[in-house]
Write a protein that holds these residues in place. Structure first.
Motif, PDB file in Angstrom:
ATOM      1  N   THR A  20      -4.678 -14.062 -10.102  1.00  0.00           N
ATOM      2  CA  THR A  20      -3.721 -14.995 -10.688  1.00  0.00           C
ATOM      3  C   THR A  20      -2.405 -14.902  -9.919  1.00  0.00           C
ATOM      4  OG1 THR A  20      -2.797 -13.389 -12.237  1.00  0.00           O
ATOM      5  CG2 THR A  20      -4.756 -14.646 -12.980  1.00  0.00           C
ATOM      6  N   GLU A  21      -1.531 -15.849 -10.148  1.00  0.00           N
ATOM      7  CA  GLU A  21      -0.221 -15.835  -9.496  1.00  0.00           C
ATOM      8  C   GLU A  21       0.543 -14.563  -9.844  1.00  0.00           C
ATOM      9  OE1 GLU A  21       2.144 -17.150  -6.732  1.00  0.00           O
ATOM     10  OE2 GLU A  21       0.561 -18.494  -7.402  1.00  0.00           O
ATOM     11  N   GLN A  22       0.498 -14.155 -11.106  1.00  0.00           N
ATOM     12  CA  GLN A  22       1.198 -12.938 -11.541  1.00  0.00           C
ATOM     13  C   GLN A  22       0.606 -11.689 -10.881  1.00  0.00           C
ATOM     14  OE1 GLN A  22       4.026 -12.935 -13.286  1.00  0.00           O
ATOM     15  NE2 GLN A  22       4.120 -10.751 -12.866  1.00  0.00           N
ATOM     16  N   GLU A  23      -0.729 -11.602 -10.824  1.00  0.00           N
ATOM     17  CA  GLU A  23      -1.375 -10.455 -10.169  1.00  0.00           C
ATOM     18  C   GLU A  23      -1.015 -10.421  -8.693  1.00  0.00           C
ATOM     19  OE1 GLU A  23      -5.398 -10.070 -12.901  1.00  0.00           O
ATOM     20  OE2 GLU A  23      -5.407 -11.454 -11.199  1.00  0.00           O
ATOM     21  N   LEU A  24      -0.991 -11.580  -8.065  1.00  0.00           N
ATOM     22  CA  LEU A  24      -0.657 -11.661  -6.647  1.00  0.00           C
ATOM     23  C   LEU A  24       0.756 -11.145  -6.386  1.00  0.00           C
ATOM     24  CD1 LEU A  24      -1.687 -12.615  -3.874  1.00  0.00           C
ATOM     25  CD2 LEU A  24      -0.730 -14.861  -4.414  1.00  0.00           C
ATOM     26  N   LYS A  25       1.700 -11.533  -7.224  1.00  0.00           N
ATOM     27  CA  LYS A  25       3.090 -11.056  -7.079  1.00  0.00           C
ATOM     28  C   LYS A  25       3.155  -9.536  -7.194  1.00  0.00           C
ATOM     29  CE  LYS A  25       5.373 -15.191  -8.799  1.00  0.00           C
ATOM     30  NZ  LYS A  25       6.129 -15.794  -9.905  1.00  0.00           N
ATOM     31  N   GLU A  26       2.455  -8.992  -8.193  1.00  0.00           N
ATOM     32  CA  GLU A  26       2.460  -7.540  -8.406  1.00  0.00           C
ATOM     33  C   GLU A  26       1.801  -6.811  -7.229  1.00  0.00           C
ATOM     34  OE1 GLU A  26       3.000  -3.858 -10.590  1.00  0.00           O
ATOM     35  OE2 GLU A  26       4.012  -5.774 -10.482  1.00  0.00           O
ATOM     36  N   ILE A  27       0.679  -7.322  -6.766  1.00  0.00           N
ATOM     37  CA  ILE A  27      -0.014  -6.695  -5.638  1.00  0.00           C
ATOM     38  C   ILE A  27       0.869  -6.732  -4.400  1.00  0.00           C
ATOM     39  CG2 ILE A  27      -1.982  -6.882  -4.058  1.00  0.00           C
ATOM     40  CD1 ILE A  27      -3.609  -7.916  -6.518  1.00  0.00           C
ATOM     41  N   LYS A  28       1.506  -7.863  -4.133  1.00  0.00           N
ATOM     42  CA  LYS A  28       2.403  -7.961  -2.966  1.00  0.00           C
ATOM     43  C   LYS A  28       3.515  -6.928  -3.056  1.00  0.00           C
ATOM     44  CE  LYS A  28       1.742 -12.734  -1.543  1.00  0.00           C
ATOM     45  NZ  LYS A  28       2.368 -14.051  -1.338  1.00  0.00           N
ATOM     46  N   ARG A  29       4.113  -6.811  -4.238  1.00  0.00           N
ATOM     47  CA  ARG A  29       5.215  -5.849  -4.430  1.00  0.00           C
ATOM     48  C   ARG A  29       4.746  -4.424  -4.190  1.00  0.00           C
ATOM     49  NH1 ARG A  29       7.491  -2.966  -8.463  1.00  0.00           N
ATOM     50  NH2 ARG A  29       6.071  -3.586 -10.104  1.00  0.00           N
ATOM     51  N   LYS A  30       3.594  -4.073  -4.751  1.00  0.00           N
ATOM     52  CA  LYS A  30       3.071  -2.706  -4.626  1.00  0.00           C
ATOM     53  C   LYS A  30       2.593  -2.410  -3.206  1.00  0.00           C
ATOM     54  CE  LYS A  30       3.233  -1.407  -9.042  1.00  0.00           C
ATOM     55  NZ  LYS A  30       3.677  -0.164  -9.586  1.00  0.00           N
ATOM     56  N   VAL A  31       1.950  -3.370  -2.559  1.00  0.00           N
ATOM     57  CA  VAL A  31       1.462  -3.151  -1.198  1.00  0.00           C
ATOM     58  C   VAL A  31       2.641  -2.956  -0.241  1.00  0.00           C
ATOM     59  CG1 VAL A  31       0.277  -4.237   0.766  1.00  0.00           C
ATOM     60  CG2 VAL A  31      -0.782  -4.245  -1.494  1.00  0.00           C
ATOM     61  N   LYS A  32       3.695  -3.735  -0.427  1.00  0.00           N
ATOM     62  CA  LYS A  32       4.883  -3.578   0.420  1.00  0.00           C
ATOM     63  C   LYS A  32       5.539  -2.218   0.222  1.00  0.00           C
ATOM     64  CE  LYS A  32       5.888  -8.414   1.068  1.00  0.00           C
ATOM     65  NZ  LYS A  32       6.754  -9.544   0.789  1.00  0.00           N
ATOM     66  N   ALA A  33       5.374  -1.631  -0.965  1.00  0.00           N
ATOM     67  CA  ALA A  33       5.953  -0.313  -1.265  1.00  0.00           C
ATOM     68  C   ALA A  33       5.079   0.838  -0.786  1.00  0.00           C
ATOM     69  CB  ALA A  33       6.196  -0.193  -2.775  1.00  0.00           C
ATOM     70  N   MET A  34       3.844   0.533  -0.381  1.00  0.00           N
ATOM     71  CA  MET A  34       2.936   1.582   0.127  1.00  0.00           C
ATOM     72  C   MET A  34       3.510   2.194   1.399  1.00  0.00           C
ATOM     73  SD  MET A  34      -0.957   0.231   0.356  1.00  0.00           S
ATOM     74  CE  MET A  34      -1.954  -0.024  -1.068  1.00  0.00           C
ATOM     75  N   PRO A  35       3.242   3.469   1.643  1.00  0.00           N
ATOM     76  CA  PRO A  35       3.624   4.040   2.938  1.00  0.00           C
ATOM     77  C   PRO A  35       2.979   3.220   4.068  1.00  0.00           C
ATOM     78  CG  PRO A  35       2.903   5.763   1.426  1.00  0.00           C
ATOM     79  CD  PRO A  35       2.593   4.443   0.775  1.00  0.00           C
ATOM     80  N   ALA A  36       3.741   2.956   5.110  1.00  0.00           N
ATOM     81  CA  ALA A  36       3.280   2.108   6.209  1.00  0.00           C
ATOM     82  C   ALA A  36       1.963   2.610   6.805  1.00  0.00           C
ATOM     83  CB  ALA A  36       4.349   2.015   7.285  1.00  0.00           C
ATOM     84  N   LYS A  37       1.823   3.912   6.930  1.00  0.00           N
ATOM     85  CA  LYS A  37       0.602   4.478   7.518  1.00  0.00           C
ATOM     86  C   LYS A  37      -0.620   4.151   6.652  1.00  0.00           C
ATOM     87  CE  LYS A  37      -1.375   8.649   9.412  1.00  0.00           C
ATOM     88  NZ  LYS A  37      -2.016   9.779   8.921  1.00  0.00           N
ATOM     89  N   LYS A  38      -0.495   4.341   5.343  1.00  0.00           N
ATOM     90  CA  LYS A  38      -1.605   4.058   4.436  1.00  0.00           C
ATOM     91  C   LYS A  38      -1.965   2.577   4.466  1.00  0.00           C
ATOM     92  CE  LYS A  38      -3.173   4.337  -0.313  1.00  0.00           C
ATOM     93  NZ  LYS A  38      -2.889   4.682  -1.684  1.00  0.00           N
ATOM     94  N   ARG A  39      -0.950   1.721   4.428  1.00  0.00           N
ATOM     95  CA  ARG A  39      -1.156   0.279   4.462  1.00  0.00           C
ATOM     96  C   ARG A  39      -1.862  -0.128   5.753  1.00  0.00           C
ATOM     97  NH1 ARG A  39       3.890  -1.173   3.415  1.00  0.00           N
ATOM     98  NH2 ARG A  39       4.413  -1.458   5.586  1.00  0.00           N
ATOM     99  N   SER A  40      -1.428   0.409   6.861  1.00  0.00           N
ATOM    100  CA  SER A  40      -2.025   0.086   8.157  1.00  0.00           C
ATOM    101  C   SER A  40      -3.471   0.562   8.249  1.00  0.00           C
ATOM    102  CB  SER A  40      -1.190   0.715   9.281  1.00  0.00           C
ATOM    103  OG  SER A  40      -1.784   0.453  10.529  1.00  0.00           O
TER     104      SER A  40
END
Length: 115
Positions: A20-40
């Motif tokens: 959903t739009e709300q889930e997408l916003k939350e996921i984007k916020r949390k993924v951006k807050a992930m450590p760069a190494k883990k995200r990569s």
């Protein structure tokens, strides 16, 4: 609540994943807050076609488990979202989304949308 035997499935049940739009916003916020190494590391993994972009193939688990979409939370526990390894766990009524999906992870939203 019964637990599911997710280890060993290699993400076979992890897609398609409507969000959903709300889930997408939350996921984007949390993924951006992930450590760069883990995200990569998560982004660079090879997955089966159609598997969610957040499935951690190396760890054989959800890479965003704490903030996963509602369909993922419901999977295996409802009669229309049956886990093939534990079908008895799907004793609940059919799952119905509370909001219309904004799109599908891995199809409409890729890693480029989470940077």
């Amino acid at each position: 609540m019964e637990s599911l035997p997710c280890q060993g499935c290699r993400g076979l049940c992890c897609g398609p994943v409507p969000v959903t739009e709300q889930e997408l916003k939350e996921i984007k916020r949390k993924v951006k807050a992930m450590p760069a190494k883990k995200r990569s590391e998560l982004e660079q993994q090879q997955r089966l076609r159609g598997t969610c972009i957040f499935y951690d193939a190396e760890g054989d688990k959800c890479g965003i488990h704490a903030f996963r979409p509602s369909i993922c939370r419901a999977f295996g526990l409802h009669s229309n979202l049956v886990c093939f390894r534990n079908p008895k766990a799907a004793a609940g009524k059919p799952w119905v989304a509370k909001a219309a999906p904004a799109g599908i992870l891995s199809v409409d939203f890729t890693w480029a949308d989470f940077k």
